[in-house]
Design a protein around this motif. Sequence first.
Motif, short mmCIF file in Angstrom:
data_model
loop_
_atom_site.label_atom_id
_atom_site.label_comp_id
_atom_site.label_asym_id
_atom_site.label_seq_id
_atom_site.Cartn_x
_atom_site.Cartn_y
_atom_site.Cartn_z
N VAL A 108 0.82 -1.22 0.00
CA VAL A 108 0.00 0.00 0.00
C VAL A 108 0.85 1.26 0.00
CG1 VAL A 108 -1.95 -1.15 1.11
CG2 VAL A 108 -0.24 0.02 2.53
N SER A 109 2.13 1.12 -0.34
CA SER A 109 3.00 2.29 -0.37
C SER A 109 4.02 2.17 -1.50
CB SER A 109 3.73 2.45 0.97
OG SER A 109 4.59 1.34 1.19
N LYS A 110 4.61 3.28 -1.83
CA LYS A 110 5.66 3.32 -2.84
C LYS A 110 6.71 4.33 -2.41
CE LYS A 110 6.44 3.79 -7.82
NZ LYS A 110 5.82 4.07 -9.13
N SER A 111 7.97 3.85 -2.37
CA SER A 111 9.08 4.71 -1.93
C SER A 111 8.81 5.32 -0.56
CB SER A 111 9.34 5.82 -2.95
OG SER A 111 9.63 5.27 -4.22
N GLY A 112 8.16 4.52 0.31
CA GLY A 112 7.91 4.98 1.68
C GLY A 112 6.72 5.89 1.85
N VAL A 113 5.97 6.11 0.77
CA VAL A 113 4.80 7.00 0.84
C VAL A 113 3.54 6.16 0.65
CG1 VAL A 113 3.62 8.98 -0.16
CG2 VAL A 113 6.12 8.92 -0.09
N LEU A 114 2.59 6.26 1.58
CA LEU A 114 1.35 5.50 1.50
C LEU A 114 0.50 5.96 0.31
CD1 LEU A 114 0.38 5.39 5.28
CD2 LEU A 114 1.06 3.44 3.88
N ASP A 115 -0.05 4.98 -0.39
CA ASP A 115 -0.91 5.24 -1.54
C ASP A 115 -2.37 5.10 -1.08
OD1 ASP A 115 -2.60 4.70 -3.84
OD2 ASP A 115 -0.78 4.41 -5.01
N ALA A 116 -3.10 6.19 -1.05
CA ALA A 116 -4.46 6.20 -0.52
C ALA A 116 -5.37 5.24 -1.28
CB ALA A 116 -5.03 7.62 -0.58
N LYS A 117 -5.20 5.16 -2.59
CA LYS A 117 -6.05 4.29 -3.40
C LYS A 117 -5.79 2.82 -3.08
CE LYS A 117 -7.36 3.23 -8.18
NZ LYS A 117 -7.09 3.50 -9.61
N LYS A 118 -4.52 2.44 -2.99
CA LYS A 118 -4.17 1.05 -2.68
C LYS A 118 -4.62 0.69 -1.27
CE LYS A 118 -0.24 0.57 -5.84
NZ LYS A 118 1.23 0.38 -5.93
N ARG A 119 -4.48 1.63 -0.33
CA ARG A 119 -4.93 1.40 1.04
C ARG A 119 -6.43 1.11 1.06
NH1 ARG A 119 -3.28 6.41 4.63
NH2 ARG A 119 -3.92 5.06 6.36
N ALA A 120 -7.19 1.93 0.36
CA ALA A 120 -8.64 1.76 0.34
C ALA A 120 -9.04 0.44 -0.30
CB ALA A 120 -9.28 2.92 -0.42
N GLU A 121 -8.31 0.04 -1.36
CA GLU A 121 -8.64 -1.19 -2.08
C GLU A 121 -8.43 -2.42 -1.21
OE1 GLU A 121 -6.21 -1.05 -5.54
OE2 GLU A 121 -7.58 0.26 -6.66
N ILE A 122 -7.27 -2.51 -0.54
CA ILE A 122 -6.96 -3.71 0.23
C ILE A 122 -7.88 -3.83 1.45
CG2 ILE A 122 -5.13 -2.76 1.74
CD1 ILE A 122 -3.59 -5.39 1.24
N VAL A 123 -8.23 -2.68 2.06
CA VAL A 123 -9.11 -2.71 3.23
C VAL A 123 -10.53 -3.06 2.81
CG1 VAL A 123 -10.05 -1.38 5.14
CG2 VAL A 123 -7.64 -1.14 4.52
N LYS A 124 -11.00 -2.48 1.72
CA LYS A 124 -12.34 -2.79 1.20
C LYS A 124 -12.45 -4.27 0.87
CE LYS A 124 -15.62 -1.27 -2.40
NZ LYS A 124 -15.79 -2.50 -3.20
N ARG A 125 -11.39 -4.81 0.25
CA ARG A 125 -11.36 -6.24 -0.08
C ARG A 125 -11.45 -7.09 1.18
NH1 ARG A 125 -5.89 -8.97 -2.30
NH2 ARG A 125 -6.48 -11.17 -2.12
N GLY A 126 -10.69 -6.68 2.23
CA GLY A 126 -10.70 -7.43 3.49
C GLY A 126 -12.07 -7.45 4.14
N ILE A 127 -12.71 -6.30 4.20
CA ILE A 127 -14.03 -6.19 4.82
C ILE A 127 -15.05 -7.05 4.07
CG2 ILE A 127 -15.95 -4.61 5.28
CD1 ILE A 127 -13.82 -2.47 5.92
N GLU A 128 -14.98 -7.02 2.75
CA GLU A 128 -15.96 -7.76 1.94
C GLU A 128 -15.68 -9.26 1.95
OE1 GLU A 128 -15.82 -5.94 -1.91
OE2 GLU A 128 -16.98 -4.18 -1.28
N GLU A 129 -14.43 -9.66 1.72
CA GLU A 129 -14.10 -11.09 1.64
C GLU A 129 -14.31 -11.80 2.96
OE1 GLU A 129 -10.28 -11.95 0.03
OE2 GLU A 129 -10.77 -11.23 -1.97
N PHE A 130 -13.99 -11.13 4.05
CA PHE A 130 -14.10 -11.77 5.36
C PHE A 130 -15.41 -11.44 6.06
CE2 PHE A 130 -9.66 -11.95 4.39
CZ PHE A 130 -9.25 -13.17 4.90
N ARG A 131 -16.27 -10.71 5.38
CA ARG A 131 -17.59 -10.35 5.91
C ARG A 131 -17.48 -9.75 7.30
NH1 ARG A 131 -20.84 -15.90 4.19
NH2 ARG A 131 -20.37 -15.81 1.96
N ILE A 132 -16.61 -8.76 7.41
CA ILE A 132 -16.41 -8.08 8.69
C ILE A 132 -17.58 -7.12 8.91
CG2 ILE A 132 -14.91 -6.55 10.02
CD1 ILE A 132 -12.57 -7.64 8.25
N ARG A 133 -18.34 -7.34 9.96
CA ARG A 133 -19.51 -6.51 10.24
C ARG A 133 -19.04 -5.25 10.97
NH1 ARG A 133 -20.72 -11.81 10.77
NH2 ARG A 133 -22.47 -12.61 9.52
#
Length: 245
Positions: A108-133
């Motif tokens: 979720v980062s590049k050259s030590g800088v967090l990428d907001a889009k990648k952060r949102a994607e991986i977290v959204k995927r986690g919430i949906e795939e694992f059905r986190i309420r």
Amino acid sequence: IGEEVLRVENLSHEKYFKDVNFTVHAGEVLGVSGLMGAGRTEIMHAIFGNMPTTSGKLFIDGKEVSIKNPRQAIAAGIGFITEDRKTEGLLLEKSISENIEICNLGKVSKSGVLDAKKRAEIVKRGIEEFRIRCFGPHHECHNLSGGNQQKVVLAKWIYTDPKILILDEPTRGVDIGAKKEIYSVINDMAARGVAVIMVSSELPEVLGMSDRIMVVHEGHVTGIIDGKTADQAKVMTLATGGSLV
């Protein structure tokens, strides 16, 4: 079940375990059983580099590796879901997003800088795939149920794409619905070729989920049983220091 992924040879600790030997293969679930205090958890911490050992060797994909700390274990492809999610598995005061990101900063980062889009994607995927309420990615983990907290821990480690996944009491303190979902995640990881080690105090869980079962008694591996022929009597015999011969 595929090739050998992890081999442990003569792993010893001055206090908790001695001469531990076992293997785990790609796509296999190795259950680890034994009475409380048998040394199961300590063996897993040693493999993850979180406990010093007096002797022993670890091999991953046939090559000897030196793992002295968790950072080296993660680099070698090992993920570890500890038995106490509240003190070891989660930053409870932090959000779902921050907890999932913490093991996946490289994604979720590049050259030590967090990428907001990648952060949102991986977290959204986690919430949906694992059905986190939850109420969204910024929901603080201390406000989640036990089952949903455990799902956050699973998402955090599974997105590191481990070769070897150690789960210590993965369903402790969660309801029956969350247990079923966690079992599905474990089976899915095995189906993807991950070598899974599952430590559990619940015999039905070990018998139902494992391809093989390793039994530990007072720091010694007393036997490894094929999951198809294992039953409670065999496991308890080995867990109390008996022999099946």
